[in-house]
Design a protein around this motif. Structure first.
Motif, short mmCIF file in Angstrom:
data_model
loop_
_atom_site.label_atom_id
_atom_site.label_comp_id
_atom_site.label_asym_id
_atom_site.label_seq_id
_atom_site.Cartn_x
_atom_site.Cartn_y
_atom_site.Cartn_z
N GLU A 19 0.81 -1.22 0.00
CA GLU A 19 0.00 0.00 0.00
C GLU A 19 0.84 1.27 0.00
N ASP A 77 2.44 4.24 -7.42
CA ASP A 77 2.06 3.70 -8.72
C ASP A 77 3.04 4.16 -9.80
N THR A 84 -2.22 11.98 -9.45
CA THR A 84 -2.84 12.07 -8.13
C THR A 84 -4.31 12.46 -8.23
N MET A 85 -4.66 13.27 -9.22
CA MET A 85 -6.07 13.62 -9.41
C MET A 85 -6.89 12.40 -9.84
N ARG A 86 -6.23 11.41 -10.40
CA ARG A 86 -6.89 10.17 -10.81
C ARG A 86 -6.79 9.07 -9.75
N GLY A 87 -6.34 9.46 -8.56
CA GLY A 87 -6.29 8.51 -7.46
C GLY A 87 -5.05 7.65 -7.40
N ARG A 88 -4.04 7.96 -8.19
CA ARG A 88 -2.79 7.18 -8.17
C ARG A 88 -1.80 7.82 -7.21
N ARG A 89 -0.86 7.00 -6.73
CA ARG A 89 0.21 7.51 -5.89
C ARG A 89 1.43 7.76 -6.76
#
Length: 80
Positions: free
Chosen positions: A5, A9, A27-32
């Motif tokens: 976790e 990404d 990050t706006m698309r939920g990726r790290r």
């Protein structure tokens, strides 16, 4: 949080315009995303410096502006 976790990404090398934009979009698309930059600032070849108390954009963006201005001058006068 498990080890899996905490892994990003994506690892983005370079904090210039493209690197910062890529990190933001991911990050706006939920990726790290982890952004790695060697300088003590972001912006790459684009930066702001003071000129007689006024902020002045210099570097890559400014170079593009000068090139566009010279092409515009050439087209308006027919010669350089």
């Amino acid at each position: 949080m498990s080890k899996a976790e905490s892994r990003p990404d994506a690892v983005i090398i370079g904090g210039g315009f493209a690197g910062v934009t890529a990190a933001r979009e991911l990050t706006m698309r939920g990726r790290r995303a982890v952004l790695v930059e060697s300088r003590d600032r972001l912006g790459g070849r684009t930066f702001t410096k003071d000129h007689d108390g006024h902020a002045f954009i210099d570097g890559a963006i400014q170079s593009g502006y000068h090139a566009a201005r010279h092409v515009d001058d050439y087209l308006n006068t027919g010669s350089q």
